[in-house]
Design a protein around this motif. Sequence first.
Motif, PDB file in Angstrom:
ATOM      1  N   GLY A 126       0.809  -1.217   0.000  1.00 38.54           N
ATOM      2  CA  GLY A 126       0.000   0.000   0.000  1.00 38.54           C
ATOM      3  C   GLY A 126       0.840   1.264   0.000  1.00 38.54           C
ATOM      4  O   GLY A 126       0.516   2.233  -0.702  1.00 38.54           O
ATOM      5  N   ILE A 127       1.929   1.252   0.773  1.00 38.16           N
ATOM      6  CA  ILE A 127       2.830   2.416   0.792  1.00 38.16           C
ATOM      7  C   ILE A 127       3.478   2.585  -0.581  1.00 38.16           C
ATOM      8  O   ILE A 127       3.620   3.704  -1.084  1.00 38.16           O
ATOM      9  N   ALA A 128       3.877   1.465  -1.194  1.00 36.42           N
ATOM     10  CA  ALA A 128       4.482   1.532  -2.530  1.00 36.42           C
ATOM     11  C   ALA A 128       3.492   2.103  -3.539  1.00 36.42           C
ATOM     12  O   ALA A 128       3.848   2.939  -4.385  1.00 36.42           O
ATOM     13  N   VAL A 129       2.238   1.674  -3.462  1.00 28.05           N
ATOM     14  CA  VAL A 129       1.204   2.208  -4.354  1.00 28.05           C
ATOM     15  C   VAL A 129       1.008   3.705  -4.099  1.00 28.05           C
ATOM     16  O   VAL A 129       0.911   4.502  -5.045  1.00 28.05           O
ATOM     17  N   ALA A 130       0.968   4.089  -2.818  1.00 28.56           N
ATOM     18  CA  ALA A 130       0.770   5.505  -2.474  1.00 28.56           C
ATOM     19  C   ALA A 130       1.906   6.368  -3.004  1.00 28.56           C
ATOM     20  O   ALA A 130       1.677   7.473  -3.517  1.00 28.56           O
ATOM     21  N   ALA A 131       3.137   5.873  -2.895  1.00 30.35           N
ATOM     22  CA  ALA A 131       4.288   6.670  -3.315  1.00 30.35           C
ATOM     23  C   ALA A 131       4.501   6.633  -4.822  1.00 30.35           C
ATOM     24  O   ALA A 131       4.682   7.679  -5.464  1.00 30.35           O
ATOM     25  N   PHE A 132       4.480   5.431  -5.411  1.00 33.73           N
ATOM     26  CA  PHE A 132       4.931   5.262  -6.796  1.00 33.73           C
ATOM     27  C   PHE A 132       3.811   5.295  -7.830  1.00 33.73           C
ATOM     28  O   PHE A 132       4.085   5.365  -9.025  1.00 33.73           O
ATOM     29  N   VAL A 133       2.571   5.218  -7.393  1.00 35.25           N
ATOM     30  CA  VAL A 133       1.457   5.319  -8.345  1.00 35.25           C
ATOM     31  C   VAL A 133       0.653   6.591  -8.080  1.00 35.25           C
ATOM     32  O   VAL A 133       0.501   7.446  -8.953  1.00 35.25           O
ATOM     33  N   MET A 134       0.164   6.734  -6.833  1.00 41.97           N
ATOM     34  CA  MET A 134      -0.700   7.882  -6.529  1.00 41.97           C
ATOM     35  C   MET A 134       0.069   9.199  -6.554  1.00 41.97           C
ATOM     36  O   MET A 134      -0.277  10.117  -7.296  1.00 41.97           O
ATOM     37  N   ALA A 135       1.111   9.302  -5.714  1.00 39.76           N
ATOM     38  CA  ALA A 135       1.801  10.583  -5.567  1.00 39.76           C
ATOM     39  C   ALA A 135       2.580  10.982  -6.813  1.00 39.76           C
ATOM     40  O   ALA A 135       2.652  12.158  -7.160  1.00 39.76           O
ATOM     41  N   MET A 136       3.160  10.004  -7.499  1.00 37.13           N
ATOM     42  CA  MET A 136       4.008  10.337  -8.643  1.00 37.13           C
ATOM     43  C   MET A 136       3.241  10.522  -9.945  1.00 37.13           C
ATOM     44  O   MET A 136       3.699  11.264 -10.816  1.00 37.13           O
ATOM     45  N   PHE A 137       2.131   9.831 -10.092  1.00 41.95           N
ATOM     46  CA  PHE A 137       1.441   9.882 -11.383  1.00 41.95           C
ATOM     47  C   PHE A 137      -0.007  10.349 -11.279  1.00 41.95           C
ATOM     48  O   PHE A 137      -0.408  11.305 -11.930  1.00 41.95           O
ATOM     49  N   PHE A 138      -0.793   9.673 -10.447  1.00 41.21           N
ATOM     50  CA  PHE A 138      -2.223   9.931 -10.429  1.00 41.21           C
ATOM     51  C   PHE A 138      -2.531  11.355  -9.950  1.00 41.21           C
ATOM     52  O   PHE A 138      -3.252  12.106 -10.620  1.00 41.21           O
ATOM     53  N   THR A 139      -1.970  11.743  -8.815  1.00 37.53           N
ATOM     54  CA  THR A 139      -2.262  13.065  -8.254  1.00 37.53           C
ATOM     55  C   THR A 139      -1.746  14.218  -9.118  1.00 37.53           C
ATOM     56  O   THR A 139      -2.512  15.129  -9.454  1.00 37.53           O
ATOM     57  N   PRO A 140      -0.463  14.227  -9.524  1.00 35.75           N
ATOM     58  CA  PRO A 140      -0.001  15.358 -10.350  1.00 35.75           C
ATOM     59  C   PRO A 140      -0.673  15.423 -11.715  1.00 35.75           C
ATOM     60  O   PRO A 140      -0.945  16.520 -12.215  1.00 35.75           O
ATOM     61  N   SER A 141      -0.977  14.272 -12.325  1.00 32.19           N
ATOM     62  CA  SER A 141      -1.626  14.307 -13.642  1.00 32.19           C
ATOM     63  C   SER A 141      -3.052  14.830 -13.541  1.00 32.19           C
ATOM     64  O   SER A 141      -3.504  15.615 -14.385  1.00 32.19           O
ATOM     65  N   LEU A 142      -3.781  14.435 -12.491  1.00 34.28           N
ATOM     66  CA  LEU A 142      -5.133  14.958 -12.287  1.00 34.28           C
ATOM     67  C   LEU A 142      -5.105  16.458 -12.027  1.00 34.28           C
ATOM     68  O   LEU A 142      -5.931  17.215 -12.555  1.00 34.28           O
ATOM     69  N   THR A 143      -4.137  16.897 -11.212  1.00 33.20           N
ATOM     70  CA  THR A 143      -4.024  18.326 -10.915  1.00 33.20           C
ATOM     71  C   THR A 143      -3.706  19.115 -12.180  1.00 33.20           C
ATOM     72  O   THR A 143      -4.236  20.216 -12.389  1.00 33.20           O
ATOM     73  N   ALA A 144      -2.843  18.552 -13.020  1.00 36.29           N
ATOM     74  CA  ALA A 144      -2.509  19.222 -14.282  1.00 36.29           C
ATOM     75  C   ALA A 144      -3.731  19.315 -15.187  1.00 36.29           C
ATOM     76  O   ALA A 144      -3.955  20.333 -15.860  1.00 36.29           O
ATOM     77  N   LEU A 145      -4.541  18.252 -15.219  1.00 36.77           N
ATOM     78  CA  LEU A 145      -5.743  18.249 -16.063  1.00 36.77           C
ATOM     79  C   LEU A 145      -6.779  19.251 -15.570  1.00 36.77           C
ATOM     80  O   LEU A 145      -7.393  19.979 -16.357  1.00 36.77           O
ATOM     81  N   ILE A 146      -6.984  19.284 -14.275  1.00 40.12           N
ATOM     82  CA  ILE A 146      -8.001  20.182 -13.712  1.00 40.12           C
ATOM     83  C   ILE A 146      -7.551  21.637 -13.803  1.00 40.12           C
ATOM     84  O   ILE A 146      -8.363  22.555 -13.959  1.00 40.12           O
ATOM     85  N   GLY A 147      -6.236  21.848 -13.711  1.00 40.06           N
ATOM     86  CA  GLY A 147      -5.696  23.196 -13.886  1.00 40.06           C
ATOM     87  C   GLY A 147      -5.989  24.107 -12.710  1.00 40.06           C
ATOM     88  O   GLY A 147      -6.059  23.682 -11.552  1.00 40.06           O
ATOM     89  N   HIS A 148      -6.214  25.382 -13.004  1.00 39.51           N
ATOM     90  CA  HIS A 148      -6.423  26.378 -11.949  1.00 39.51           C
ATOM     91  C   HIS A 148      -7.658  26.072 -11.105  1.00 39.51           C
ATOM     92  O   HIS A 148      -7.732  26.461  -9.936  1.00 39.51           O
ATOM     93  N   ALA A 149      -8.623  25.348 -11.693  1.00 39.12           N
ATOM     94  CA  ALA A 149      -9.853  25.033 -10.950  1.00 39.12           C
ATOM     95  C   ALA A 149      -9.578  24.150  -9.733  1.00 39.12           C
ATOM     96  O   ALA A 149     -10.381  24.107  -8.797  1.00 39.12           O
ATOM     97  N   ALA A 150      -8.440  23.438  -9.745  1.00 34.32           N
ATOM     98  CA  ALA A 150      -8.106  22.562  -8.618  1.00 34.32           C
ATOM     99  C   ALA A 150      -7.942  23.353  -7.326  1.00 34.32           C
ATOM    100  O   ALA A 150      -8.095  22.802  -6.234  1.00 34.32           O
ATOM    101  N   TRP A 151      -7.650  24.661  -7.440  1.00 33.36           N
ATOM    102  CA  TRP A 151      -7.362  25.472  -6.267  1.00 33.36           C
ATOM    103  C   TRP A 151      -8.552  26.358  -5.874  1.00 33.36           C
ATOM    104  O   TRP A 151      -8.424  27.196  -4.977  1.00 33.36           O
ATOM    105  N   TRP A 152      -9.691  26.164  -6.513  1.00 36.01           N
ATOM    106  CA  TRP A 152     -10.876  26.979  -6.222  1.00 36.01           C
ATOM    107  C   TRP A 152     -11.363  26.692  -4.802  1.00 36.01           C
ATOM    108  O   TRP A 152     -11.338  25.561  -4.350  1.00 36.01           O
ATOM    109  N   PRO A 153     -11.828  27.696  -4.066  1.00 39.95           N
ATOM    110  CA  PRO A 153     -12.069  29.092  -4.453  1.00 39.95           C
ATOM    111  C   PRO A 153     -10.864  30.008  -4.203  1.00 39.95           C
ATOM    112  O   PRO A 153     -10.939  31.196  -4.469  1.00 39.95           O
ATOM    113  N   GLY A 154      -9.760  29.441  -3.659  1.00 46.81           N
ATOM    114  CA  GLY A 154      -8.578  30.259  -3.437  1.00 46.81           C
ATOM    115  C   GLY A 154      -7.750  30.386  -4.700  1.00 46.81           C
ATOM    116  O   GLY A 154      -8.163  29.972  -5.788  1.00 46.81           O
ATOM    117  N   HIS A 155      -6.599  30.953  -4.549  1.00 50.90           N
ATOM    118  CA  HIS A 155      -5.683  31.102  -5.679  1.00 50.90           C
ATOM    119  C   HIS A 155      -4.308  30.618  -5.231  1.00 50.90           C
ATOM    120  O   HIS A 155      -3.306  31.312  -5.384  1.00 50.90           O
TER     121      HIS A 155
END
Length: 732
Positions: free
Chosen positions: A664-693
Amino acid sequence: MFRRIGHAVVRHPIWTIVAWLIAAVAIVATAPSLPSNSDESSFLPKSYESIKAADLQERAFPSAFTPSAIALYQRTDGAALTAADKRDVSRITAELGEKHIDQVQKVVPGQPSKDGRYALTLVQMDSKNAGQPKQTEAAKTLRKEVKSLVAKGTHLDVRLGGSAAQAADQEDSSKRGQALIGIGTFVIILVTLLIIFRAPLLAVLPLVLIGLVSAVANGLIAYATKLFDLQANSSISSILIVVLFGVGTDYFLFLMFRYRERLRAGDEPKQAMVNAVDRVGEAIASAAGAVIIAFLALALSTLGFLKQMGPALAIAVAATLIAGLTLIPAVVSLIGPKVFWPSKSWQQEPRNARFAALGRGVQRRPALTAVASGLVLIVLSLGTLGFNATFDLASGSMPKTKESMVVQDRMQKAYSAGAAAPTDVYLSSTDGKPLDKAGFDAYAKKLGAVDGVASARLSQVNKEGTTADITVTLKYEASTDRAIDAVERVRDVAHANAPEGTEALVGGMSSIFKDIDSAVNHDYRTVFPVAAILIMVILGLLLRSVVAPWYLIASVGLGFGATLGATVWLFQVAQGHSGLMFMLPVIMYLFVVAIGTDYNILMIARLREEAREGRDPREAAGMALRHAGPTVAAAGFILAATFATMMLAGNSLLTEMGFAVSFGIAVAAFVMAMFFTPSLTALIGHAAWWPGHGDRAATQAPGTGTAADGSAAAPGDDGRGTVAHDPAGRRG
């Protein structure tokens, strides 16, 4: 806030270290001893039927007992017992009772087996101390004494089983397991840090510092246990070692990677540590806060051992957090760059070719990365559909060759499998009037006809005639799935057929396991959602967003599902286990959901930092992976490998736990944190930080040394908000 902490610690490192040493000595010297309990019934509150039944038994039949220890005799040649052998068993039983061993209240002969090859001595111990260390010691003494008596001129062989003997054997197994886990943890951390930094002092330093924190944490846990009248379960100590050294090394790495980065950017050594604490302190505090909240959510559990485990681990993480923000920076700032000796690689930034390439991949194809990593998690999660819980804690926590397990196995073959731990149905009058004895036989007959029941008979009626004990012997060993299903059917029949004016309560070990199963399911519905909501609040406060926490917690949930699914496929499908230990999903929740969130927080915090320097969402994701990737990879590897040492313990409980958490730790580090989370954040763009900036570049208010939004100027150490550039050309 974190910059002020960094300044204070770096300006007064010796006073910080002295304060820690004084606190450690004071806490360790004055802390009470930590009690321990391995009695499964103590896991449950008194509202459950099995506990009500146990209380009724004590009141109505104080002389009745479920044996805490069982001596199993057979001839050394394996033949049927002779008349002389049976006389020897009777004599040994009597002499054993005359020894007045501590905790032993009664020693009586048991029924011989139907094939005539086995005989029993049943030993009652003080039920108030069930699972306590004093009964474990009593079982060891009892085992030694009964073997000594058998050795005096008999043709018998004897082995001691039962719950007290199992606790003694568990203790021996856990000592070996803890030693292996401790050694494995030290070796993995030492070797990995040597490989990463090529600096002996830096490899040894976290072990020494976390060892100090461990002593403080154990003392604080002992204080809390005494203050709140908690019971420490024997499994906590093994988990605590891994949590302290695993999480402590994570925070150490988070800080040291950023300290090294600031040195490479040209910061003066002490200022580099101040900037490191300033930059990564919020991420460490948020990560620790998420873990602490997740652990404290276990206080909502109905199971006693989880109520103890949650606060204990929360205290350990809180102590580690404080050390990460004070003790570690103080010691490292005192040593300075010499901490990296003899390596000189800290002086210039490596190309990080692999992580730079991964970052470019996420930057160019975020949708493909998100879909691919998400599919991996979903496919693995499908295995959860086959999850089955098992409650055989004894055989799960020690090898089958242990003496108590041999007794359990032989009794299952020689007697009805449920004979060692029979189920009792207590029929009691609700109005205080004596029961009508005429219906006892018919009632017992109905119970005996239940599927999975070997026999049912009236054992005794209390002297007032208000409570009857019908002993129900199941066909299956008490902790098996079939026994738990059978006891549920026994309950249904017992309740439905109780005569008017009476109440039926079903007790015994199978009944306890049935209630534990219900309690665990309750906890899944209560603890998990509460912890998820509180972790989302932490994420929302850190990121000043209401959008990002939703997909971050969803990714962690997928990681949990993938971990449980992979564990089911490995142990239940591939190895043919009947099920996984019932507490495994809760343990996985503790570490995969709570600690796995650390890596998401570190990555998303770095992504925000890169975005604030003016990069667009995709570039920020790529740069975050390039620069935070090595930290996440190193921390994830060490923590996963540390938990994997639990597989060395030699029992199925810790083997399953070690695999599940490390995977589970390996999945969290090497799948979620490295790929899934940053790629989703990149796709969502500025809206990921709504309502702040939170991702917008900070603008400096003229002449103030702060950004216009009131936060400290980020990059420079000159207070003017200038952007420093390192030799590799990236922004500081």
